[in-house]
Design a protein around this motif. Structure first.
Motif, PDB file in Angstrom:
ATOM      1  N   ALA A 266       0.829  -1.208   0.000  1.00 53.59           N
ATOM      2  CA  ALA A 266       0.000   0.000   0.000  1.00 53.59           C
ATOM      3  C   ALA A 266       0.863   1.258   0.000  1.00 53.59           C
ATOM      4  O   ALA A 266       0.483   2.283  -0.587  1.00 53.59           O
ATOM      5  N   ARG A 267       2.015   1.178   0.665  1.00 51.42           N
ATOM      6  CA  ARG A 267       2.948   2.309   0.702  1.00 51.42           C
ATOM      7  C   ARG A 267       4.354   1.794   0.376  1.00 51.42           C
ATOM      8  O   ARG A 267       4.821   0.818   0.980  1.00 51.42           O
ATOM      9  N   ILE A 268       5.002   2.436  -0.581  1.00 51.56           N
ATOM     10  CA  ILE A 268       6.397   2.130  -0.920  1.00 51.56           C
ATOM     11  C   ILE A 268       7.229   3.329  -0.475  1.00 51.56           C
ATOM     12  O   ILE A 268       7.124   4.413  -1.069  1.00 51.56           O
ATOM     13  N   GLU A 269       8.011   3.130   0.564  1.00 56.24           N
ATOM     14  CA  GLU A 269       8.674   4.256   1.235  1.00 56.24           C
ATOM     15  C   GLU A 269       9.518   5.101   0.288  1.00 56.24           C
ATOM     16  O   GLU A 269       9.455   6.334   0.317  1.00 56.24           O
ATOM     17  N   ILE A 270      10.286   4.491  -0.573  1.00 51.50           N
ATOM     18  CA  ILE A 270      11.196   5.248  -1.431  1.00 51.50           C
ATOM     19  C   ILE A 270      10.443   6.085  -2.460  1.00 51.50           C
ATOM     20  O   ILE A 270      10.935   7.115  -2.929  1.00 51.50           O
ATOM     21  N   LEU A 271       9.215   5.682  -2.812  1.00 49.83           N
ATOM     22  CA  LEU A 271       8.376   6.458  -3.732  1.00 49.83           C
ATOM     23  C   LEU A 271       7.465   7.417  -2.980  1.00 49.83           C
ATOM     24  O   LEU A 271       7.118   8.488  -3.489  1.00 49.83           O
ATOM     25  N   GLU A 272       7.071   7.024  -1.777  1.00 50.77           N
ATOM     26  CA  GLU A 272       6.179   7.875  -0.983  1.00 50.77           C
ATOM     27  C   GLU A 272       6.852   9.209  -0.660  1.00 50.77           C
ATOM     28  O   GLU A 272       6.195  10.249  -0.614  1.00 50.77           O
ATOM     29  N   ASP A 273       8.146   9.160  -0.449  1.00 49.41           N
ATOM     30  CA  ASP A 273       8.895  10.390  -0.150  1.00 49.41           C
ATOM     31  C   ASP A 273       8.759  11.396  -1.286  1.00 49.41           C
ATOM     32  O   ASP A 273       8.542  12.592  -1.060  1.00 49.41           O
ATOM     33  N   ASP A 274       8.869  10.922  -2.538  1.00 46.93           N
ATOM     34  CA  ASP A 274       8.722  11.821  -3.687  1.00 46.93           C
ATOM     35  C   ASP A 274       7.289  12.307  -3.826  1.00 46.93           C
ATOM     36  O   ASP A 274       7.037  13.474  -4.184  1.00 46.93           O
ATOM     37  N   LEU A 275       6.309  11.418  -3.563  1.00 51.70           N
ATOM     38  CA  LEU A 275       4.913  11.797  -3.718  1.00 51.70           C
ATOM     39  C   LEU A 275       4.519  12.889  -2.719  1.00 51.70           C
ATOM     40  O   LEU A 275       3.827  13.845  -3.080  1.00 51.70           O
ATOM     41  N   ILE A 276       4.963  12.764  -1.485  1.00 46.49           N
ATOM     42  CA  ILE A 276       4.643  13.782  -0.475  1.00 46.49           C
ATOM     43  C   ILE A 276       5.239  15.127  -0.867  1.00 46.49           C
ATOM     44  O   ILE A 276       4.585  16.178  -0.779  1.00 46.49           O
ATOM     45  N   SER A 277       6.501  15.122  -1.316  1.00 52.06           N
ATOM     46  CA  SER A 277       7.137  16.380  -1.718  1.00 52.06           C
ATOM     47  C   SER A 277       6.472  16.961  -2.954  1.00 52.06           C
ATOM     48  O   SER A 277       6.362  18.184  -3.103  1.00 52.06           O
ATOM     49  N   ASN A 281       1.326  19.478   0.201  1.00 53.03           N
ATOM     50  CA  ASN A 281       0.398  19.839   1.265  1.00 53.03           C
ATOM     51  C   ASN A 281       0.715  19.152   2.588  1.00 53.03           C
ATOM     52  O   ASN A 281       0.222  19.565   3.638  1.00 53.03           O
ATOM     53  N   ALA A 282       1.521  18.082   2.560  1.00 56.15           N
ATOM     54  CA  ALA A 282       1.845  17.359   3.790  1.00 56.15           C
ATOM     55  C   ALA A 282       3.251  17.682   4.282  1.00 56.15           C
ATOM     56  O   ALA A 282       3.708  17.098   5.264  1.00 56.15           O
ATOM     57  N   THR A 283       3.914  18.586   3.624  1.00 55.33           N
ATOM     58  CA  THR A 283       5.273  18.949   4.037  1.00 55.33           C
ATOM     59  C   THR A 283       5.205  20.042   5.099  1.00 55.33           C
ATOM     60  O   THR A 283       4.171  20.667   5.312  1.00 55.33           O
ATOM     61  N   SER A 284       6.322  20.266   5.763  1.00 54.13           N
ATOM     62  CA  SER A 284       6.396  21.330   6.776  1.00 54.13           C
ATOM     63  C   SER A 284       7.622  22.198   6.472  1.00 54.13           C
ATOM     64  O   SER A 284       8.760  21.734   6.592  1.00 54.13           O
ATOM     65  N   PRO A 285       7.389  23.453   6.092  1.00 52.99           N
ATOM     66  CA  PRO A 285       6.085  24.083   5.833  1.00 52.99           C
ATOM     67  C   PRO A 285       5.499  23.594   4.511  1.00 52.99           C
ATOM     68  O   PRO A 285       6.210  23.029   3.691  1.00 52.99           O
ATOM     69  N   PRO A 286       4.227  23.840   4.282  1.00 52.48           N
ATOM     70  CA  PRO A 286       3.610  23.410   3.022  1.00 52.48           C
ATOM     71  C   PRO A 286       4.287  24.061   1.823  1.00 52.48           C
ATOM     72  O   PRO A 286       4.702  25.214   1.874  1.00 52.48           O
ATOM     73  N   LEU A 287       4.378  23.319   0.731  1.00 56.47           N
ATOM     74  CA  LEU A 287       5.037  23.803  -0.480  1.00 56.47           C
ATOM     75  C   LEU A 287       4.039  23.823  -1.632  1.00 56.47           C
ATOM     76  O   LEU A 287       3.028  23.108  -1.623  1.00 56.47           O
ATOM     77  N   ALA A 288       4.359  24.650  -2.618  1.00 51.71           N
ATOM     78  CA  ALA A 288       3.523  24.679  -3.820  1.00 51.71           C
ATOM     79  C   ALA A 288       3.688  23.351  -4.547  1.00 51.71           C
ATOM     80  O   ALA A 288       4.794  22.815  -4.646  1.00 51.71           O
ATOM     81  N   THR A 295      10.744  20.441 -13.240  1.00 48.92           N
ATOM     82  CA  THR A 295      10.549  21.489 -12.245  1.00 48.92           C
ATOM     83  C   THR A 295      11.736  21.485 -11.280  1.00 48.92           C
ATOM     84  O   THR A 295      12.255  20.410 -10.943  1.00 48.92           O
ATOM     85  N   ILE A 296      12.102  22.696 -10.855  1.00 44.97           N
ATOM     86  CA  ILE A 296      13.205  22.840  -9.898  1.00 44.97           C
ATOM     87  C   ILE A 296      12.705  23.637  -8.705  1.00 44.97           C
ATOM     88  O   ILE A 296      12.063  24.689  -8.879  1.00 44.97           O
ATOM     89  N   ARG A 297      12.963  23.128  -7.520  1.00 45.02           N
ATOM     90  CA  ARG A 297      12.685  23.858  -6.294  1.00 45.02           C
ATOM     91  C   ARG A 297      14.015  24.268  -5.659  1.00 45.02           C
ATOM     92  O   ARG A 297      14.934  23.449  -5.554  1.00 45.02           O
ATOM     93  N   ILE A 298      14.090  25.535  -5.191  1.00 45.60           N
ATOM     94  CA  ILE A 298      15.297  26.032  -4.521  1.00 45.60           C
ATOM     95  C   ILE A 298      14.874  26.609  -3.180  1.00 45.60           C
ATOM     96  O   ILE A 298      14.085  27.564  -3.131  1.00 45.60           O
ATOM     97  N   ASN A 299      15.372  26.019  -2.105  1.00 48.35           N
ATOM     98  CA  ASN A 299      15.006  26.430  -0.741  1.00 48.35           C
ATOM     99  C   ASN A 299      13.491  26.451  -0.547  1.00 48.35           C
ATOM    100  O   ASN A 299      12.939  27.325   0.117  1.00 48.35           O
ATOM    101  N   GLY A 300      12.830  25.487  -1.164  1.00 49.88           N
ATOM    102  CA  GLY A 300      11.387  25.365  -1.011  1.00 49.88           C
ATOM    103  C   GLY A 300      10.573  26.178  -1.989  1.00 49.88           C
ATOM    104  O   GLY A 300       9.355  25.989  -2.083  1.00 49.88           O
ATOM    105  N   GLY A 301      11.200  27.091  -2.714  1.00 50.98           N
ATOM    106  CA  GLY A 301      10.489  27.905  -3.689  1.00 50.98           C
ATOM    107  C   GLY A 301      10.719  27.398  -5.096  1.00 50.98           C
ATOM    108  O   GLY A 301      11.829  26.978  -5.441  1.00 50.98           O
ATOM    109  N   GLN A 302       9.667  27.433  -5.911  1.00 49.24           N
ATOM    110  CA  GLN A 302       9.805  26.939  -7.277  1.00 49.24           C
ATOM    111  C   GLN A 302      10.574  27.934  -8.144  1.00 49.24           C
ATOM    112  O   GLN A 302      10.320  29.142  -8.093  1.00 49.24           O
ATOM    113  N   TYR A 303      11.498  27.377  -8.899  1.00 46.87           N
ATOM    114  CA  TYR A 303      12.269  28.196  -9.839  1.00 46.87           C
ATOM    115  C   TYR A 303      11.418  28.454 -11.075  1.00 46.87           C
ATOM    116  O   TYR A 303      10.843  27.536 -11.662  1.00 46.87           O
TER     117      TYR A 303
END
Length: 745
Positions: A266-277, A281-288, A295-303
């Protein structure tokens, strides 16, 4: 100024009309002369990155597009519209300086995939990975960034998990899916993505996370879908080649990470990490959320920008705090060198190479900085513009650095200032020697002695060096005048003394040994050395006589001045107190008044005066003690019935004035019978009772403290002034009820 055009978004989701893409809007605005295009959103919503459609027509537009473009929110667009409706000229400043969050350690993510057969998107991804790999590895090796590769995931819509499409492209009942590419299913793509993520994890454990870039570029090259090599065996070959160059662990460790994945869980840890990011909405702090690839993110902000190596690297550098960008950000492959001459903006603005400009231009990530190179200091122009320029530092005069060099420090070395630096001369040989031909100056031999006009000026040479004014052409020797007893004859010097004469070099004269006289170098006769008086001796005699006369005059003047000053001092003192000679001179008249001169009033007491000096000219004791046989004329006389008078007690100790032991201790003194200041004999003093005296501060003639005085001495009565030797106030009786203060104290 750049021309900015704002256009509206839409129409979108149109059934009747063809959609107008963002790319078309921006390209058409550029054709009308716009340098920047702002696309105004048509409703309030989170802004996303625009995607260009992948068609042949749009490919041409993308190639020719040069204008900058950005999307703005509806509220911002309405505000600009209101300003324009009011007829105002609207100026907008566009800045991307703070569009990326800043951090000392820049963390960034790159959303990508392992496929290379998905059209323009895949081609762009492969090209970008190959282009940025070396620079990205360098950032990570220098511990400037923390990089994480991410792989984009899809999911099956609710109710479609049992379809053939979901089963062939997804794991975990449609939770983790990838797009089919060519002959390869989504599951094949997911397995290759997992292998790449396992390699990154294993490399990170061995502190070599940057090896992922090397693996990915080699995988795209060796395991392409177009060649049919997109499989696990090709990936293993790439891994084996990497382990020969990088210590990232064994293949078994890598295979274990891959094989531990349960595709049906039901959950594959190595893929779940990418899906959450990816969802954010489940990250802390929430990200776009990440919606498109790449897509590239830099310090949490989308490039937001072109997926090219140089723009992305500049974005990474912009994520460092201002002024703290690492040196790598100023390298040419990241930042344009604006200090490159002769046409670089910084090179021109800093006036590099001009005498009134700065000598250096430093290229920075944000632009350039005018500066002074080593050997120069900043000088502000006194003109109104206050421009800065560089002034050469004279190291020879203001720094000890040159003189730490042996070629500048030795006793025959020098320092020559140069533009922006200095030069050490090294050891300078003495040119006034036979080996150096006396520096080219005249030289000859006289009575087996070498003579020359060459003068070694090394002390002057060294002094110029320390002052910083030594030049390259300055010499350390010169040709001077002819020696003593020689005269110039053109470029030569000739000896002027004859064979019968000798040269007195101190006086520069020729002495005639036969006649006792001597001739000057000009042929004139000089006084004889053996007969007559030498001029030097005459000078000494004159100076001695002048000194003696001056001494006599000064001694006489000193005696006269001393006598005159003494007389003036006595005149001044006599204005305030009677002096000894006046006391002696008036003794007879004082005695006469005591015998019958008449009483001036009841109880009148004549003031008693003590001498103002330690002794007089005849050696008689004054203020600090009395000798036994003092003449009666040396003191004044008390009238009959006079009260207490100051008496000096304890002459062997510190002198303290006090009243006499008793006013009735003896008969009234008779004129001429002896001094009234004589101390009573020990027996008389013991027999005479002391009269009670009111307590008053003790007056010490020497200025000592109360505890320094002999305890046996009684305190004074009345206002006796021990320094002036007289009683300040007169009294009508022997005992005073109150005394007046001493005006001199």
């Amino acid at each position: 100024m750049a021309y900015i055009m704002m256009v509206d978004r839409g129409p979108r989701d149109s059934v009747d009309d063809d959609p107008c893409y963002f790319l078309d809007k921006v390209f058409n605005a550029q054709q009308l002369g716009a340098d920047v295009v702002l696309v105004a959103d048509d409703k309030e919503e989170p802004l996303t990155t625009a995607v260009a459609p992948d068609t042949n027509d749009t490919a041409v537009e993308r190639r020719d597009l040069t204008a900058s473009a950005a999307m703005i929110g509806k509220d911002d667009a309405d505000y600009l519209r209101d300003l324009l409706r009011d007829g105002q000229n609207v100026t907008v400043v566009l800045s991307w300086a703070k569009s990326i969050p800043e951090s000392e350690l820049v963390r960034w993510e790159y959303w990508t995939g392992t496929t290379d057969m998905c059209g323009a998107v895949c081609s762009e991804r492969v090209e970008f990975t190959n282009e940025i790999a070396k620079q990205a590895m360098k950032f990570q090796q220098l511990s400037l960034t923390a990089f994480t590769p991410r792989y984009f995931l899809y999911d099956c819509k609710e109710g479609t998990t049992n379809t053939t499409e979901c089963k062939s492209n997804c794991f975990s009942d449609g939770r983790y899916c990838a797009e089919q590419s060519g002959n390869y299913t989504g599951k094949d793509v997911l397995r290759m993505n997992i292998r790449a993520k396992c390699l990154h994890r294993q490399a990170m454990v061995n502190l070599k996370g940057y090896v992922w870039w090397e693996y990915t570029t080699r995988f795209f090259k060796a395991c392409s879908m177009s060649t049919g090599q997109y499989n696990a065996e090709c990936a293993r070959t790439v891994f084996d080649n990497l382990t020969e160059e990088y210590s990232i662990g064994t293949r078994d460790e890598w295979e274990k990470c891959v094989n531990d994945v349960d595709e049906t869980a039901a959950r594959i840890e190595i893929l779940e990490d990418d899906l959450i990011s990816q969802l954010g909405n489940a990250t802390s702090p929430p990200l776009a959320p990440v919606l498109i690839l790449p897509t590239i993110r830099i310090n949490g902000g989308q490039y937001r920008g072109s997926i090219k190596a140089t723009p992305v690297l500049r974005a990474l550098c912009a994520a460092f705090p201002d002024g703290h960008e690492p040196d790598v950000c100023n390298e040419n492959w990241i930042s344009e060198d604006e200090c490159q001459g002769p046409n670089g903006e910084g090179y021109v603005k800093c006036k590099v190479g001009t005498s009134n400009g700065t000598t250096g231009c430093i290229n920075t990530f944000a632009g350039y900085q005018c500066t002074c190179h080593s050997g120069f200091q900043i000088l502000v122009s006194p003109d109104e513009d206050f421009e800065e320029a560089c002034q050469d530092i004279n190291e020879c005069a203001v720094s000890i650095a040159p003189y730490k060099n042996d070629d500048c420090r030795c006793d025959r070395c020098g320092c020559i200032n140069t533009y922006g630096s200095y030069k050490c001369t090294g050891r300078r040989e003495n040119q006034c020697t036979p080996e150096n031909n006396y520096g080219g100056c005249w030289h000859g031999t006289y009575k087996n002695v070498n003579v020359t006009t060459c003068i070694d000026t090394m002390p002057e040479y060294k002094q110029k060096s320390y002052m910083g004014i030594l030049n390259e052409n300055d010499t350390w020797y010169r040709c001077g005048e002819c020696p003593k007893c020689f005269r110039s004859n053109g470029n030569k010097c000739e000896y002027v003394c004859s064979s019968e004469e000798i040269c007195d070099e101190r006086a520069n004269i020729c002495i005639d040994q036969r006649s006792g006289g001597d001739n000057t170098p000009n042929g004139g006769k000089a006084p004889s050395a053996s007969g007559g008086v030498h001029p030097g001796f005459m000078i000494l005699v004159v100076l001695g006589a002048a000194a003696l006369t001056g001494g006599v005059v000064m001694a006489a003047n000193h005696i006269m001045m001393k006598k005159r000053m003494g007389e003036e001092i006595r005149d001044i003192m006599s204005s305030y107190m009677p002096l000894q000679e006046e006391h002696t001179r008036n003794a007879a008249s004082a005695a006469g008044r005591g015998r019958g001169g008449g009483d001036r009033g009841g109880g009148y007491q004549e003031r008693i005066i003590r001498p103002d000096e330690d002794s007089d000219e005849e050696g008689r004791v004054g203020a600090y003690g009395w000798s036994a046989g003092q003449p009666a004329a040396a003191s004044a006389v008390l009238k009959a019935g006079a009260g207490a008078v100051p008496t000096l007690i304890g002459a062997s100790q510190r002198a303290t004035w006090a009243p006499s032991t008793s006013a009735t201790a003896g008969p009234a003194p008779v004129p001429g019978a002896g001094p009234v200041f004589s101390s009573p004999s020990p027996s008389a003093a013991a027999a005479a009772p002391l009269k009670p005296i009111a307590s008053k501060p003790t007056v010490d003639a020497f200025g000592g403290a109360d505890d320094e005085r002999p305890q046996s001495v009684a305190p004074p009565a009345g206002d006796a002034d021990p320094l002036l030797g007289r009683q300040v106030a007169s009294s009508s009786s022997a005992q005073k009820t109150s005394g007046e203060e001493n005006p001199f104290r």
